[in-house]
Design a protein around this motif. Structure first.
Motif, PDB file in Angstrom:
ATOM      1  N   UNK A  44     -19.262  45.835  15.487  1.00 42.29           N
ATOM      2  CA  UNK A  44     -20.584  46.083  16.075  1.00 42.29           C
ATOM      3  C   UNK A  44     -20.420  46.532  17.518  1.00 42.29           C
ATOM      4  N   UNK A  45     -20.045  47.785  17.742  1.00 43.25           N
ATOM      5  CA  UNK A  45     -19.844  48.253  19.120  1.00 43.25           C
ATOM      6  C   UNK A  45     -21.178  48.301  19.876  1.00 43.25           C
ATOM      7  N   UNK A  46     -21.085  48.234  21.196  1.00 45.92           N
ATOM      8  CA  UNK A  46     -22.276  48.351  22.024  1.00 45.92           C
ATOM      9  C   UNK A  46     -22.909  47.031  22.420  1.00 45.92           C
ATOM     10  N   UNK A  47     -22.279  45.913  22.128  1.00 41.16           N
ATOM     11  CA  UNK A  47     -22.826  44.621  22.547  1.00 41.16           C
ATOM     12  C   UNK A  47     -22.602  44.498  24.055  1.00 41.16           C
ATOM     13  N   UNK A  48     -23.651  44.201  24.830  1.00 39.35           N
ATOM     14  CA  UNK A  48     -23.477  44.080  26.287  1.00 39.35           C
ATOM     15  C   UNK A  48     -22.474  42.968  26.648  1.00 39.35           C
ATOM     16  N   UNK A  49     -21.806  43.135  27.783  1.00 39.28           N
ATOM     17  CA  UNK A  49     -20.779  42.190  28.221  1.00 39.28           C
ATOM     18  C   UNK A  49     -21.329  40.782  28.377  1.00 39.28           C
ATOM     19  N   UNK A  50     -22.500  40.646  28.985  1.00 34.62           N
ATOM     20  CA  UNK A  50     -23.082  39.313  29.169  1.00 34.62           C
ATOM     21  C   UNK A  50     -23.362  38.648  27.826  1.00 34.62           C
ATOM     22  N   UNK A  51     -23.818  39.411  26.864  1.00 32.94           N
ATOM     23  CA  UNK A  51     -24.069  38.869  25.519  1.00 32.94           C
ATOM     24  C   UNK A  51     -22.751  38.459  24.862  1.00 32.94           C
ATOM     25  N   UNK A  52     -21.694  39.234  25.093  1.00 31.81           N
ATOM     26  CA  UNK A  52     -20.389  38.884  24.534  1.00 31.81           C
ATOM     27  C   UNK A  52     -19.890  37.549  25.086  1.00 31.81           C
ATOM     28  N   UNK A  53     -19.995  37.396  26.392  1.00 33.82           N
ATOM     29  CA  UNK A  53     -19.535  36.156  27.028  1.00 33.82           C
ATOM     30  C   UNK A  53     -20.381  34.968  26.559  1.00 33.82           C
ATOM     31  N   UNK A  54     -21.689  35.146  26.497  1.00 31.72           N
ATOM     32  CA  UNK A  54     -22.566  34.062  26.042  1.00 31.72           C
ATOM     33  C   UNK A  54     -22.259  33.691  24.597  1.00 31.72           C
ATOM     34  N   UNK A  55     -22.046  34.687  23.755  1.00 27.65           N
ATOM     35  CA  UNK A  55     -21.722  34.414  22.356  1.00 27.65           C
ATOM     36  C   UNK A  55     -20.364  33.731  22.226  1.00 27.65           C
ATOM     37  N   UNK A  56     -19.405  34.116  23.072  1.00 23.65           N
ATOM     38  CA  UNK A  56     -18.095  33.447  23.073  1.00 23.65           C
ATOM     39  C   UNK A  56     -18.238  31.976  23.431  1.00 23.65           C
ATOM     40  N   UNK A  57     -19.055  31.668  24.424  1.00 24.29           N
ATOM     41  CA  UNK A  57     -19.271  30.274  24.821  1.00 24.29           C
ATOM     42  C   UNK A  57     -19.874  29.494  23.660  1.00 24.29           C
ATOM     43  N   UNK A  58     -20.871  30.080  23.001  1.00 25.81           N
ATOM     44  CA  UNK A  58     -21.509  29.400  21.863  1.00 25.81           C
ATOM     45  C   UNK A  58     -20.507  29.223  20.724  1.00 25.81           C
ATOM     46  N   UNK A  59     -19.758  30.261  20.391  1.00 26.31           N
ATOM     47  CA  UNK A  59     -18.762  30.157  19.318  1.00 26.31           C
ATOM     48  C   UNK A  59     -17.677  29.137  19.658  1.00 26.31           C
ATOM     49  N   UNK A  60     -17.268  29.079  20.912  1.00 24.46           N
ATOM     50  CA  UNK A  60     -16.272  28.081  21.329  1.00 24.46           C
ATOM     51  C   UNK A  60     -16.810  26.675  21.130  1.00 24.46           C
ATOM     52  N   UNK A  61     -18.037  26.455  21.570  1.00 24.80           N
ATOM     53  CA  UNK A  61     -18.645  25.127  21.422  1.00 24.80           C
ATOM     54  C   UNK A  61     -18.752  24.752  19.944  1.00 24.80           C
ATOM     55  N   UNK A  62     -19.226  25.671  19.126  1.00 26.31           N
ATOM     56  CA  UNK A  62     -19.390  25.393  17.696  1.00 26.31           C
ATOM     57  C   UNK A  62     -18.032  25.134  17.042  1.00 26.31           C
ATOM     58  N   UNK A  63     -17.030  25.948  17.361  1.00 24.97           N
ATOM     59  CA  UNK A  63     -15.721  25.763  16.724  1.00 24.97           C
ATOM     60  C   UNK A  63     -15.075  24.444  17.142  1.00 24.97           C
ATOM     61  N   UNK A  64     -15.253  24.050  18.392  1.00 26.39           N
ATOM     62  CA  UNK A  64     -14.695  22.762  18.839  1.00 26.39           C
ATOM     63  C   UNK A  64     -15.420  21.606  18.157  1.00 26.39           C
ATOM     64  N   UNK A  65     -16.730  21.725  17.965  1.00 26.33           N
ATOM     65  CA  UNK A  65     -17.470  20.684  17.257  1.00 26.33           C
ATOM     66  C   UNK A  65     -17.048  20.597  15.796  1.00 26.33           C
TER      67      UNK A  65
END
Length: 143
Positions: A44-65
């Motif tokens: 999915x190209x074209x995702x803004x950088x801020x959205x990428x970082x925010x999604x990474x934080x959410x995915x990190x939290x979910x994966x650690x849980x």
């Protein structure tokens, strides 16, 4: 190659490799989140950088849980659960008092070691049963 794909690939590899230096499975799951972001920005190209970082934080939290809830406590059970709990290995033993219990404290000998005990005042030589362990102090009662 696009910079965002390369960045997430490097982040995933660095995080997963860093797990070998700091074991505990924390960085591994963040590496999985970075790998998921790699796949996301690849398809999915074209995702803004801020959205990428925010999604990474959410995915990190979910994966650690996910790790904490389903994988952390699922290890094999030991056939010797008291192996490194020396004081608790003595619970249930009946031994004579080596030193009288006065003021709630005394001493017993188990094998070649002396143990501080707590319990009711009793004279030396009285057989006592170890009923609990509090750190390196054994709780006893008259057998």
């Amino acid at each position: 190659m696009r910079w965002d794909v390369t960045t997430w690939a490097v982040a995933a590899l660095v995080l997963i490799a860093a797990e070998t230096l700091a074991p505990g499975a924390f960085l591994l799951w963040m590496g999985f989140a970075a790998a998921a972001m790699l796949l996301l920005v690849l398809f999915l190209p074209g995702i803004p950088l801020l959205a990428q970082v925010a999604l990474f934080v959410v995915l990190s939290f979910v994966s650690i849980q996910v790790y904490r809830r389903w994988f952390r406590n699922r290890g094999r059970q030991s056939d010797r659960p008291l192996l490194n709990r020396r004081a608790e290995q003595n619970i249930g033993l009946v031994v004579p008092l080596d030193q009288a219990i006065v003021g709630g404290r005394g001493r017993i000998r188990i094998g070649d070691a002396f143990w501080t005990v707590e319990g009711p005042d009793l004279p030396a030589g009285t057989p006592v049963r170890v009923v609990a362990a509090d750190g390196m102090t054994l709780k006893v009662q008259e057998a």
